[in-house]
Design a protein around this motif. Structure first.
Motif, PDB file in Angstrom:
ATOM      1  N   VAL A 106       0.829  -1.213   0.000  1.00  0.00           N
ATOM      2  CA  VAL A 106       0.000   0.000   0.000  1.00  0.00           C
ATOM      3  C   VAL A 106       0.862   1.261   0.000  1.00  0.00           C
ATOM      4  CG1 VAL A 106      -1.602   1.372   1.389  1.00  0.00           C
ATOM      5  CG2 VAL A 106      -2.028  -1.054   1.028  1.00  0.00           C
ATOM      6  N   PHE A 107       1.887   1.288   0.859  1.00  0.00           N
ATOM      7  CA  PHE A 107       2.731   2.481   0.922  1.00  0.00           C
ATOM      8  C   PHE A 107       3.522   2.675  -0.375  1.00  0.00           C
ATOM      9  CE2 PHE A 107       2.461   1.863   5.679  1.00  0.00           C
ATOM     10  CZ  PHE A 107       1.665   2.972   5.882  1.00  0.00           C
ATOM     11  N   SER A 108       3.956   1.570  -0.975  1.00  0.00           N
ATOM     12  CA  SER A 108       4.655   1.676  -2.259  1.00  0.00           C
ATOM     13  C   SER A 108       3.717   2.185  -3.345  1.00  0.00           C
ATOM     14  CB  SER A 108       5.236   0.316  -2.661  1.00  0.00           C
ATOM     15  OG  SER A 108       6.182  -0.132  -1.712  1.00  0.00           O
ATOM     16  N   ALA A 109       2.491   1.652  -3.337  1.00  0.00           N
ATOM     17  CA  ALA A 109       1.508   2.114  -4.316  1.00  0.00           C
ATOM     18  C   ALA A 109       1.178   3.593  -4.110  1.00  0.00           C
ATOM     19  CB  ALA A 109       0.239   1.276  -4.208  1.00  0.00           C
ATOM     20  N   HIS A 110       1.121   4.001  -2.838  1.00  0.00           N
ATOM     21  CA  HIS A 110       0.823   5.398  -2.542  1.00  0.00           C
ATOM     22  C   HIS A 110       1.890   6.318  -3.126  1.00  0.00           C
ATOM     23  CE1 HIS A 110       1.088   8.902   0.408  1.00  0.00           C
ATOM     24  NE2 HIS A 110      -0.028   9.110  -0.261  1.00  0.00           N
ATOM     25  N   LEU A 163      -2.462  11.676   2.358  1.00  0.00           N
ATOM     26  CA  LEU A 163      -3.374  10.543   2.212  1.00  0.00           C
ATOM     27  C   LEU A 163      -2.832   9.291   2.890  1.00  0.00           C
ATOM     28  CD1 LEU A 163      -4.632  10.902  -1.483  1.00  0.00           C
ATOM     29  CD2 LEU A 163      -5.814  11.513   0.639  1.00  0.00           C
ATOM     30  N   ASP A 164      -1.565   9.326   3.341  1.00  0.00           N
ATOM     31  CA  ASP A 164      -1.039   8.160   4.066  1.00  0.00           C
ATOM     32  C   ASP A 164      -1.530   8.110   5.508  1.00  0.00           C
ATOM     33  OD1 ASP A 164       0.394  10.085   5.441  1.00  0.00           O
ATOM     34  OD2 ASP A 164       2.344   9.146   5.151  1.00  0.00           O
ATOM     35  N   LEU A 165      -2.205   9.158   5.957  1.00  0.00           N
ATOM     36  CA  LEU A 165      -2.649   9.195   7.350  1.00  0.00           C
ATOM     37  C   LEU A 165      -3.582   8.044   7.721  1.00  0.00           C
ATOM     38  CD1 LEU A 165      -3.127  13.011   8.071  1.00  0.00           C
ATOM     39  CD2 LEU A 165      -1.723  11.405   9.359  1.00  0.00           C
ATOM     40  N   ALA A 188      -7.201   0.400   2.908  1.00  0.00           N
ATOM     41  CA  ALA A 188      -8.215   0.566   1.863  1.00  0.00           C
ATOM     42  C   ALA A 188      -8.517   2.047   1.625  1.00  0.00           C
ATOM     43  CB  ALA A 188      -9.483  -0.180   2.257  1.00  0.00           C
ATOM     44  N   LEU A 189      -8.597   2.808   2.721  1.00  0.00           N
ATOM     45  CA  LEU A 189      -8.895   4.238   2.573  1.00  0.00           C
ATOM     46  C   LEU A 189      -7.765   4.967   1.841  1.00  0.00           C
ATOM     47  CD1 LEU A 189     -10.439   5.071   6.066  1.00  0.00           C
ATOM     48  CD2 LEU A 189     -11.626   4.984   3.865  1.00  0.00           C
ATOM     49  N   THR A 190      -6.525   4.694   2.232  1.00  0.00           N
ATOM     50  CA  THR A 190      -5.391   5.356   1.574  1.00  0.00           C
ATOM     51  C   THR A 190      -5.343   5.012   0.092  1.00  0.00           C
ATOM     52  OG1 THR A 190      -4.028   5.535   3.554  1.00  0.00           O
ATOM     53  CG2 THR A 190      -2.870   5.444   1.464  1.00  0.00           C
ATOM     54  N   ALA A 191      -5.456   3.720  -0.221  1.00  0.00           N
ATOM     55  CA  ALA A 191      -5.400   3.302  -1.623  1.00  0.00           C
ATOM     56  C   ALA A 191      -6.574   3.868  -2.411  1.00  0.00           C
ATOM     57  CB  ALA A 191      -5.385   1.779  -1.706  1.00  0.00           C
TER      58      ALA A 191
END
Length: 676
Positions: A106-110, A163-165, A188-191
């Motif tokens: 998720v963090f990489s995708a962000h 948005l990573d929050l 899910a929210l961040t992505a």
């Protein structure tokens, strides 16, 4: 000294900002410690500190944030560091492999989405970059589409990174609870938000494809100019332009608006456009020389230049017009008698002093090319006879900046600024400190002296009961901010990017003019009342204006600069700093404006005697010299300087028109001879 040095290195302004920097550094230093211990709640506290303080520093200390970016510690890098530390914490707290893999994905995708969004944003911005920015002409026919919503377009990186929050909060909650459902919700929210943002911006990219070409925009601009038919243009360029330089244009706006002939303002740097004051005059900002050449101005007769800049040559090539250097204030500096001025058809100065100053370069400048027009801007300055003193003598200290080189360095800040202010405080006076906008841009010593003076005044304000005054200042602050926001609207500073401002540009009317003047008067009144008649003031913004400071001051202390020449209009006593230790006779011989000045040596030994001119108005031996000097420097009171300036424009415009008709007749005769 160590404190001032540290503030200078970190680019912060005071103790509060310095404390925030230390808190910011401590928060980031604590992240790996708490991640490796591991300490969940310690990490939560340190992470929260880094989030909050980072945002505060962006507002309070932007220079420090830029210093971080120069060291490659950009906002994106700081977010990445925080994320890596969070993953390290989760691993040390024995999070499952599935959670760790999901978090990493998720963090990489962000961060991948951040890169993609940035690329799309840059593509939109490139398409929306027009060859011109326009105000006060109807550009609705250019077909410029609406700007993307501010939510998607402005400060996008700040919003995207935050948005990573949800993912951060979810993973921390999962680590605290020992259940992984909160992490899944956060991921899910961040992505989801990140993907939705990119999709929304891609829709804006499709709209940006409908932008008109540069040639189409310039063609529409020329159609509007053909309808307006400008006769006089103010042309301004500066290599490192910012709000600090726009006073050179803003000071001439009211004068241009009172001319008999139709004026136009031409700017060359985009940044300058947003710092232009309110005006009903059409304004065109056109950065590229090739685009300047496409402007169609067949009736333009006179071009006025407030500054000497390299890009002036792009306008000087127009042979059909007369070109005039009007400057941005008369002073005894080299800029007010520069040999470069020979490229202009005429040089307009305030009074006889300006003419005599150019005689020092008589081999370059013809006396017939110099015209005395006065200083129309000074008509509103309150005269000494109308001034009402306050409970304490008010001293306006307005040093000039350090110049482009040591040869042109006239500032008193470096050799004597700090001891001068210390002695003023010992004399129990009120100080208005207004440094030149460019102070400290070239010289670290000048910047350090500036910071030291501000700290001296702040500390003395505390001694004078400044803490009690803070309540009045805090009460007035919302209304002052509200007025400034409205003044911005009335100035034509529309929302959106440059293309949006051009899209919404319309001819200006008189609507709002009365409100503009009323609001400016109210702002100055509230500002004065909230700070009282005793507290010192450091004035570094566009408001209060320099001339408002003139009206509040009992006496001016300054360096060789145009500020002194303008202050002469008030007939109030003023002081010139003689930091180089010249004899009085030599100093007065070298600098015209010293003729009516009290001279202050580097050690300031004459200061108590000089202040007697304020405390005991009858003891003011330089008053007769100031009255003589005023006419010499600024010209006679009758006819008014506005009348003289307007007449000079009309005379030169008629001369340009006559010469153009003569050239046209000569060309026609040549054609007849060739065809005969």
């Amino acid at each position: 000294m160590t404190f001032r040095w540290l503030c200078g290195v970190l680019r912060v302004r005071g103790k509060t900002d310095l404390l925030l920097v230390f808190l910011f550094a401590a928060g980031f230093a604590a992240l790996p410690v708490f991640a490796l211990l591991p300490s969940l709640w310690g990490f939560v506290a340190a992470s929260a500190v880094t989030y909050v303080v980072d945002e505060v520093l962006h507002t309070r200390a932007p220079a420090f944030v830029r210093r971080l970016a120069a060291l490659q510690l950009t906002r994106t890098m700081r977010f990445a560091v925080r994320t890596v530390m969070l993953l390290a914490l989760a691993d040390r707290m024995d999070a499952s492999d599935a959670v760790l893999v999901a978090a990493l994905a998720v963090f990489s995708a962000h961060f991948t989405v951040v890169i993609l969004y940035t690329a799309v944003h840059h593509a939109i911005r490139r398409r929306r970059t027009l060859p011109v920015v326009v105000r006060n002409l109807d550009m609705s026919g250019a077909g410029i589409p609406q700007s993307p919503p501010a939510l998607l377009y402005r400060r996008f990186l700040r919003k995207l990174l935050h948005l990573d929050l949800p993912a951060h909060a979810g993973l921390l909650a999962a680590l605290a609870a020992g259940a992984w459902q909160p992490a899944g919700i956060g991921f899910a929210l961040t992505a989801g938000f990140a993907v939705a943002a990119v999709v929304a911006l891609l829709g804006q990219l499709r709209r940006a494809r409908r932008m008109p070409s540069g040639d189409e925009v310039i063609a529409e601009l020329n159609r509007q100019l053909a309808g307006y038919r400008p006769e006089v243009a103010l042309y301004f360029s500066f290599a490192a332009v910012s709000r600090d330089f726009m006073y050179q244009v803003n000071m001439w706006i009211e004068t241009l608006e009172q001319l008999d002939r139709r004026p136009l303002i031409i700017l060359r740097e985009r940044a300058s456009f947003r710092y232009l004051s309110r005006t009903s005059i059409p304004v065109v900002c056109i950065p590229k020389a090739d685009d300047v050449a496409q402007l169609e101005l067949p009736e333009l007769r006179v071009v006025l230049y407030p500054g000497n800049a390299g890009k002036n040559v792009h306008m000087l090539r127009v042979a059909e017009s007369k070109h005039v250097f009007i400057g941005h204030g008369d002073s005894d500096k080299l800029a007010s008698s520069n040999r470069v001025s020979k490229v202009y058809d005429e040089i307009w100065v305030a009074g006889r002093a300006g003419r005599d100053r150019y005689q020092r370069v008589r081999h370059a400048i013809s006396d017939s090319a110099i015209v005395e027009v006065g200083r129309p801007q000074l008509s509103s300055i309150r005269l000494h006879a109308d001034h009402v003193p306050g409970p304490l003598p008010t001293v306006l200290y307005a040093p000039t900046w350090e110049g482009w080189s040591d040869d042109d360095c006239h500032t008193s800040l470096i050799p004597m600024g700090v001891p001068l202010v210390e002695k003023l405080l010992a004399e129990n006076v009120r100080v208005l400190y207004k440094p030149h906008p460019l102070t400290g841009k070239r010289s670290r010593e000048a910047a350090e002296a500036d910071r030291a003076i501000r700290e001296l005044l702040r500390a003395d304000n505390e001694r004078r009961g400044g803490q009690e005054a803070e309540a009045a200042i805090a009460t007035a602050r919302p209304r002052l901010a509200e007025i400034q926001a409205r003044l911005g609207e009335l100035s034509g500073r529309l929302g959106g990017d440059d293309a949006q401002q051009t899209r919404e540009a319309r001819p200006a009317g008189l609507d709002g003019e009365a409100e503009w003047h009323e609001l400016r008067a109210e702002w100055h009144r509230l500002f004065r009342e909230s700070r009282g008649p005793v507290l010192h003031q450091v004035i570094v913004k566009q408001l209060p204006t320099l001339y408002e400071c003139f009206d509040q001051a009992d006496i001016l202390i300054s360096d060789v600069s145009s500020v002194v020449a303008d202050f002469v209009a008030s007939l109030k006593p003023y002081v010139l700093t003689n930091a180089n230790g010249l004899s009085d006779d030599a100093f007065r011989a070298a600098y015209t404006t010293a003729g009516g000045a009290y001279l202050l040596d580097r050690d300031c030994t004459r200061l108590p005697e000089i202040l007697d001119a304020v405390r005991e108005p009858g003891h003011d031996p330089m008053a007769p010299e100031r009255r003589v000097l005023k006419e010499y420097v600024l010209g006679p009171d009758r006819p008014t300087s506005m009348e003289r300036f307007n007449a000079a424009v009309n005379v030169l415009a008629c001369k340009a028109a006559a010469e153009q008709e003569e050239r046209h007749a000569d060309e026609q005769e040549v054609v007849v001879q060739l065809t005969g």
